[in-house]
Design a protein around this motif. Structure first.
Motif, mmCIF file in Angstrom:
data_model
loop_
_atom_site.group_PDB
_atom_site.id
_atom_site.type_symbol
_atom_site.label_atom_id
_atom_site.label_comp_id
_atom_site.label_asym_id
_atom_site.label_seq_id
_atom_site.Cartn_x
_atom_site.Cartn_y
_atom_site.Cartn_z
ATOM 1 N N PHE A 166 1.252 3.608 7.502
ATOM 2 C CA PHE A 166 0.073 3.559 6.543
ATOM 3 C C PHE A 166 -1.128 3.325 7.224
ATOM 4 C CE2 PHE A 166 3.581 1.554 4.103
ATOM 5 C CZ PHE A 166 3.867 2.675 3.043
ATOM 6 N N THR A 170 -4.421 -0.069 5.030
ATOM 7 C CA THR A 170 -3.385 -0.117 3.944
ATOM 8 C C THR A 170 -2.349 -1.334 4.135
ATOM 9 O OG1 THR A 170 -3.684 2.163 3.375
ATOM 10 C CG2 THR A 170 -1.506 1.176 2.732
ATOM 11 N N GLU A 436 -0.972 -1.931 -4.966
ATOM 12 C CA GLU A 436 -1.519 -1.014 -6.191
ATOM 13 C C GLU A 436 -1.341 -1.062 -7.538
ATOM 14 O OE1 GLU A 436 -1.481 3.080 -3.512
ATOM 15 O OE2 GLU A 436 0.200 2.646 -4.938
#
Length: 453
Positions: A166, A170, A436
């Protein structure tokens, strides 16, 4: 909290952490066993649970900071004393407990558990308080994977894996999210009530709640320390405790009214009962699990929810007792590393090893082989795991296509879903990352037979 209860909460947390470290126990089972043995208040039990979970979230940072102010290697300290130090360090760095109170309680607890170490504990924790005036210390330099692992309390091998996949930004977002609280959620049984009606009932009894973030029939509970099974309406079958991420697989299965569907790894029953509820109990839902005791949980949940359409059988999902092409829909919520759940289950991050990922992926392919053979022409196979590691998720797509002639298809028709739709409309399945969403990291994909032209 009374003084005695405060000390008891810290004692239970320290004992549970010792069992996790020395015996490889699961935190929730260690706490459950201790709470059965020691009569205590609900408030003290809730505090013990919060303290133990907090220590496991931040263990590497707590140990790093403690080691900087200790004359002895932390690994050379007896287990009970080490856990007392960690609990107090967590309180000093990450809670609103005044540091002098955290130190005093830790010293008094040490006098009970290991009297000769009380002076050492007092000196180390007072030094830590001085070093933590601007927050719990963390490394400012060094290799990035080591620095992140210590700062955010994750094993270094896992941080390195995520950095490779990532990148820095992230990965740091995932690590940060994994240490943030995730409100417990329930799935409302729409056959018996509505989210609004249930929330009104809870509000009248002083129980705060909110609409779920991702699924329209999910409700968040904002009452720390309250067991969801003790909430009004549980015994009436009005709801089921379940994370929002784990509500997705049944949504992706879709309507099964009049069809025959199977949940091959069904215990404790959240997904199997959800499939039956979504079909308004007008489907044939087969619930399998390899452990009779765990399958009993599914039976009890179905009975509590008033569902009659489920049938149960003890079976290994690698060898299900069903004929080829006998099902309209199959849900395979496969055993996995559980690395998407470390926000709710902080001990998972310390239980797993790098080799577990490949080992689980091999088992998952065996299960996919068995599940794919059960689908009728025009049927569907839904695969899900509470992980977002590639070996357990997207790397299975080509395997299923080549070996079984099934393709991943878009999952756009999920009326109850109100989360981000981008990943749900592609052919790579739906991957939820912890930063998220306010739920577990998760993966779900729907396979259908390739259409011949």
């Amino acid at each position: 909290m009374r003084e005695g209860a405060s000390l008891e909460a810290r004692r239970l947390a320290s004992l549970a952490l010792g069992r996790v470290e020395d015996e490889g126990a699961y935190l929730h089972l260690a706490l459950r066993g201790l709470l059965r043995q020691h009569a205590t208040t609900a408030r003290a039990a809730a505090r013990a649970t919060a303290l133990a979970a907090g220590v496991l979230r931040w263990k590497t940072r707590l140990d790093w900071a403690l080691q900087r102010v200790s004359a002895w290697p932390l690994t050379a300290v007896d287990t009970p004393v080490r856990q007392v130090l960690r609990v107090a360090a967590y309180e000093i760095g990450f809670t609103s407990t005044p540091p002098p109170i955290a130190v005093d309680l830790a010293v008094r607890l040490t006098r009970r558990l290991h009297p000769e170490a009380s002076g050492f504990v007092n000196a180390v924790l007072r030094a830590l308080v001085r070093a933590s005036r601007d927050g719990m210390p963390a490394p400012a330099g060094g290799p990035v994977d080591e620095r992140l692992a210590i700062t955010y309390g994750h094993p270094r091998w896992l941080v390195r894996r995520w950095l490779d996949r990532f990148g820095l930004a992230t990965t740091e977002a995932i690590l940060r999210a994994n240490n943030e609280p995730s409100p417990p959620t329930v799935r409302v049984n729409l056959m018996r009530t509505t989210p609004a009606s249930l929330q009104r009932r809870w509000a009248a009894e002083g129980i705060p709640s909110a609409a779920g973030a991702l699924v329209s029939f999910a409700v968040e509970i904002h009452l720390p320390g309250r067991s969801l099974e003790q909430l009004p309406g549980y015994d009436e079958g009005l709801f089921s405790p379940q994370s929002e991420a784990s509500m997705l697989p049944a949504l992706v299965v879709g309507s099964v009214a009049g069809e025959t569907a199977a949940d091959l790894c069904s215990a404790p029953g959240g997904k199997a009962t959800q499939i039956a509820e979504m079909a308004e109990d007008q489907a044939h839902v087969l619930a399998f699990d390899r452990h009779a005791g765990r399958l009993g949980l599914v039976r009890r949940n179905a009975r509590r929810l008033g569902l009659r359409s489920l049938r149960f059988a003890v079976a290994d999902a690698r060898r299900p007792p069903l004929g080829a092409g006998s099902l309209d829909a199959v849900l395979l919520d496969a055993p996995c590393t559980d690395l998407g759940t470390v926000r709710r289950r902080p001990d998972v991050r310390w239980r797993r090893r790098p080799e577990d990922v490949e080992e689980m992926a091999r088992l998952q392919r065996q299960l996919l082989d068995a599940a794919a053979g059960l689908i009728r022409p025009g049927g569907r196979l839904v695969y899900s795991v509470c992980s977002f590691e590639r070996e357990e998720t997207t790397e299975h797509l080509a395997y299923v296509a080549e070996r079984h002639g099934m393709q991943a298809v878009p999952v756009e028709a999920m009326a109850a879903w109100r989360g981000p739709r981008g990943t749900g409309a592609d052919r790579e399945g739906m991957t939820l990352l912890p930063h998220e969403v306010r739920t577990d990291g998760f993966f779900v994909v729907r396979f259908e037979p390739l259409r011949r032209v």
